[in-house]
Design an enzyme around this catalytic site. Structure first.
Site, PDB file in Angstrom:
ATOM      1  N   LYS A  46       0.768  -1.274  -0.257  1.00 20.06           N
ATOM      2  CA  LYS A  46      -0.179   0.004   0.073  1.00 20.06           C
ATOM      3  C   LYS A  46       0.988   1.228   0.001  1.00 20.06           C
ATOM      4  CE  LYS A  46      -1.324   2.471   3.268  1.00 20.06           C
ATOM      5  NZ  LYS A  46      -2.190   3.164   4.450  1.00 20.06           N
ATOM      6  N   ASP A  82      -3.533   4.427  -1.947  1.00 22.69           N
ATOM      7  CA  ASP A  82      -4.523   4.996  -0.961  1.00 22.69           C
ATOM      8  C   ASP A  82      -4.502   6.473  -0.761  1.00 22.69           C
ATOM      9  OD1 ASP A  82      -6.259   4.818   1.238  1.00 22.69           O
ATOM     10  OD2 ASP A  82      -4.992   4.663   2.961  1.00 22.69           O
ATOM     11  N   LYS A  85      -7.267   8.423  -1.036  1.00 22.52           N
ATOM     12  CA  LYS A  85      -8.574   9.125  -0.367  1.00 22.52           C
ATOM     13  C   LYS A  85      -9.135  10.108  -1.032  1.00 22.52           C
ATOM     14  CE  LYS A  85      -7.434   7.079   4.252  1.00 22.52           C
ATOM     15  NZ  LYS A  85      -6.089   6.505   4.015  1.00 22.52           N
ATOM     16  N   ASP A 136     -13.176  15.717  -3.259  1.00 22.07           N
ATOM     17  CA  ASP A 136     -13.212  16.949  -3.995  1.00 22.07           C
ATOM     18  C   ASP A 136     -14.322  17.172  -4.547  1.00 22.07           C
ATOM     19  OD1 ASP A 136     -12.509  19.618  -4.948  1.00 22.07           O
ATOM     20  OD2 ASP A 136     -10.326  18.975  -4.521  1.00 22.07           O
ATOM     21  N   THR A 181     -10.242   4.134  10.576  1.00 19.09           N
ATOM     22  CA  THR A 181     -10.302   3.262  11.929  1.00 19.09           C
ATOM     23  C   THR A 181      -9.612   4.028  13.279  1.00 19.09           C
ATOM     24  OG1 THR A 181      -8.017   2.394  11.156  1.00 19.09           O
ATOM     25  CG2 THR A 181     -10.025   0.882  10.616  1.00 19.09           C
ATOM     26  N   ARG A 188       2.643  -0.615  10.470  1.00 18.97           N
ATOM     27  CA  ARG A 188       3.878  -0.718  11.584  1.00 18.97           C
ATOM     28  C   ARG A 188       4.325  -1.847  12.146  1.00 18.97           C
ATOM     29  NH1 ARG A 188       1.140   4.850  13.855  1.00 18.97           N
ATOM     30  NH2 ARG A 188      -0.674   3.828  12.951  1.00 18.97           N
TER      31      ARG A 188
END
Length: 230
Positions: free
Chosen positions: A31, A58, A60, A63, A117, A209
């Site tokens: 990603k 990713d 997002k 607009d 999340t 992570r």
């Protein structure tokens, strides 16, 4: 294509490739988020694709519909498999994203982000959703995205089954916030293990992570992959 995506959230592009070089030529699903894309741009995407990695971009996008359509068209000329837009952009914007995707070269699957999340119930209240629960908000956004014709949504594992019931089994649900039980939660409030995600019918998962910061990243990747597959 592997359905576990590793989030390459590093401080530099060099660190990204140092991490990937540990896999010794193995193609994995990755990603790329806003930070890395803004730093390295299309060159990074092309480089990863040439190495055989499957890419989830990713960004997002959120607009006015025309701007999103133009942006998604340009991004769909890159060798990516998935691309995110924000469901909160509304039905017209989501349809515009599909139009943009269809004009591009690679036709990535469009996933609409429902609630992050990192969003808690308290934050939802602060945003003005005082009479709507997290679950209800997520399902409502997912149903709108489904009706708009996008390929799937990004949502917490805790809403996956309800989303599947409100849409259908072919509607993709990608789940971030994946951690092993002993992992630190970081800034994620709604988390789950890979096994829990599978039980709740997630189609794709993202791990960042816990893998990239591990002392033995490849071993940790395999541990997450095993838990997800099993």
């Amino acid at each position: 294509m592997e359905t576990l995506f590793v989030a390459l959230d590093f401080d530099s592009t060099e660190e990204c490739f140092d991490f990937l070089n540990q896999f010794k030529g193995q193609s994995i699903s990755v990603k790329i988020g806003m930070a890395e894309y803004f730093r390295s741009g299309a060159d990074m995407i092309e480089n990863l694709a040439q190495r055989g990695h499957h890419i989830f971009l990713d960004l997002k996008c959120h607009d006015i519909p025309n701007t999103v359509e133009l942006a998604v068209e340009q991004l769909s000329n890159l060798p990516i498999k998935y691309l995110t837009v924000h469901a909160l952009g509304g039905m017209t914007m989501l349809k515009a994203a599909i139009n943009g995707r269809n004009k591009g070269r690679f036709h990535p699957k469009i996933l609409a982000v429902t609630q992050l999340t990192s969003t808690s119930e308290d934050m939802l209240q602060q945003l003005g959703f005082k009479e709507v629960s997290m679950t209800d908000s997520t399902i409502q956004l997912a149903k709108m995205a489904y009706d708009a014709g996008v390929d799937g949504v990004v949502a917490s594992v805790h809403e996956v089954e309800a989303i599947k019931q409100a849409t259908d089994d072919s509607f993709i649900v990608l789940t971030p916030g994946i951690r092993m039980e002993q992992s630190i939660h970081d800034d994620q409030h709604r988390i789950a293990t890979p096994k829990q995600a599978k039980v709740h019918q997630s189609d794709l998962i993202v791990v960042g992570r816990p893998i990239i910061k591990a002392k033995e990243p490849v071993e940790m990747y395999r541990k997450y992959l095993k838990d997800w597959r099993d």
